[in-house]
Scaffold this motif. Structure first.
Motif, PDB file in Angstrom:
ATOM      1  N   GLY A 176       0.731  -1.296  -0.049  1.00 53.59           N
ATOM      2  CA  GLY A 176       0.263   0.015   0.400  1.00 53.59           C
ATOM      3  C   GLY A 176       0.662   1.553   0.044  1.00 53.59           C
ATOM      4  O   GLY A 176       0.431   2.136  -0.518  1.00 53.59           O
ATOM      5  N   GLU A 177       1.835   1.314   1.063  1.00 56.11           N
ATOM      6  CA  GLU A 177       2.491   2.260   0.738  1.00 56.11           C
ATOM      7  C   GLU A 177       3.750   2.969  -0.409  1.00 56.11           C
ATOM      8  O   GLU A 177       3.275   3.785  -0.712  1.00 56.11           O
ATOM      9  N   ARG A 178       3.577   1.641  -1.246  1.00 57.23           N
ATOM     10  CA  ARG A 178       4.737   1.563  -2.124  1.00 57.23           C
ATOM     11  C   ARG A 178       3.681   2.218  -3.190  1.00 57.23           C
ATOM     12  O   ARG A 178       3.581   3.133  -4.564  1.00 57.23           O
ATOM     13  N   VAL A 179       2.241   1.488  -3.823  1.00 59.44           N
ATOM     14  CA  VAL A 179       1.229   2.595  -4.541  1.00 59.44           C
ATOM     15  C   VAL A 179       0.768   3.539  -4.577  1.00 59.44           C
ATOM     16  O   VAL A 179       0.966   3.962  -4.718  1.00 59.44           O
ATOM     17  N   PHE A 180       0.562   4.200  -3.193  1.00 61.91           N
ATOM     18  CA  PHE A 180      -0.112   4.842  -2.881  1.00 61.91           C
ATOM     19  C   PHE A 180       0.456   6.577  -2.452  1.00 61.91           C
ATOM     20  O   PHE A 180       0.236   7.695  -2.674  1.00 61.91           O
ATOM     21  N   ALA A 181       2.259   5.919  -1.315  1.00 57.98           N
ATOM     22  CA  ALA A 181       2.742   6.874  -0.957  1.00 57.98           C
ATOM     23  C   ALA A 181       3.465   7.218  -2.141  1.00 57.98           C
ATOM     24  O   ALA A 181       4.577   8.303  -1.643  1.00 57.98           O
ATOM     25  N   GLY A 182       4.188   6.258  -2.703  1.00 54.08           N
ATOM     26  CA  GLY A 182       4.865   6.763  -3.784  1.00 54.08           C
ATOM     27  C   GLY A 182       6.480   6.263  -3.124  1.00 54.08           C
ATOM     28  O   GLY A 182       7.820   6.120  -3.594  1.00 54.08           O
ATOM     29  N   THR A 183       6.438   5.237  -2.496  1.00 56.24           N
ATOM     30  CA  THR A 183       8.165   4.872  -1.938  1.00 56.24           C
ATOM     31  C   THR A 183       8.635   4.247  -2.470  1.00 56.24           C
ATOM     32  O   THR A 183       8.050   3.568  -3.789  1.00 56.24           O
TER      33      THR A 183
END
Length: 240
Positions: free
Chosen positions: A193-200
């Motif tokens: 989720g962090e990679r998809v939505f937060a751009g990590t």
């Protein structure tokens, strides 16, 4: 900014050289006031955001953010912070993307660290170099070679190594609750989720430093540098 946080920030910049700012995190109780300029997602930004998005805003834009129970766009962070009741979550109702067996789903959900409902009033996030509050932990992002520097420092004088636990999701539970409750440093793989939505980014992972370990880790970063065992950028011995 306190001398302890200043020393940590300087040691991280010198030894780890992160591309983005380390982030100070405070799990504020009711009655505590954030005495520095801040943005609150539901008010200052005009809409709710996920806590992982707030973390990335703090480390890339340098903003200070304040989350309360009205600011979460993602229910998982709200559960980890104890900002909402976790009944539906613990029933495994939202785990069907990861598990088919309901019993396994419920067991997985119960295993994530979280605060009791009402214990944490607000979550404060600030770039470490601008932090004016006493954080409960510091989150550092880097590539695996950079995080290895922090593993060496955290393990200095201890020897048992640094642990990590991941199911590939709900990564915010580690920094909102897990590392504070265990009072141990931890390296983490940011979740889907962090990679998809937060751009990590694909190459990024993170390292969590609870407050009680800040001083020792700061000192160990300098000690390990003087030992010369491993430094970043990594020297390429194939050139010699």
């Amino acid at each position: 900014m306190s001398e302890i946080l200043k020393n940590l920030n300087e040691a991280l910049m010198k030894n780890v050289k992160p591309a983005t700012s380390p982030v100070a995190v405070r799990l504020a109780k009711k009655g505590e006031e954030l005495n520095q300029k801040f943005k609150q997602p539901g008010q200052g930004l005009g809409h709710k955001i996920a806590a992982c998005q707030g973390l990335n805003i703090a480390r890339t834009f340098g903003w200070t953010l304040r989350f309360d129970s009205t600011d979460h766009a993602c229910p998982l962070a709200a559960i980890a912070a104890g900002h909402i009741e976790p009944v539906e979550f613990l029933d495994g109702a939202i785990a069907d993307l990861y598990q088919d067996d309901p019993e396994v789903a419920r067991g997985m959900e119960k295993g994530y660290p979280r605060h009791p409902v009402g214990e944490v009033h607000q979550v404060w996030l600030a770039a470490l170099g601008r932090c004016e509050f006493d954080p409960d932990l510091v989150v550092v992002y880097g590539n695996p070679a950079q995080i290895l520097i922090l593993v060496h420092a955290a393990n200095y004088g201890r020897g048992e190594g640094v642990s990590s636990s991941s199911t590939g999701r709900f990564g915010c539970a580690n920094w909102i609750a897990g590392a504070v409750q265990s009072d141990e440093c931890e390296y983490t793989i940011p979740c889907s989720g962090e990679r998809v939505f937060a751009g990590t980014q694909d190459h990024e992972m993170s390292f969590l430093i609870p407050r009680s370990r800040i001083q020792a880790l700061t000192e160990a970063l300098e000690i390990m540098r003087k030992k010369g065992t491993y430094r970043y950028p990594v020297p390429n011995m194939n050139l010699l």
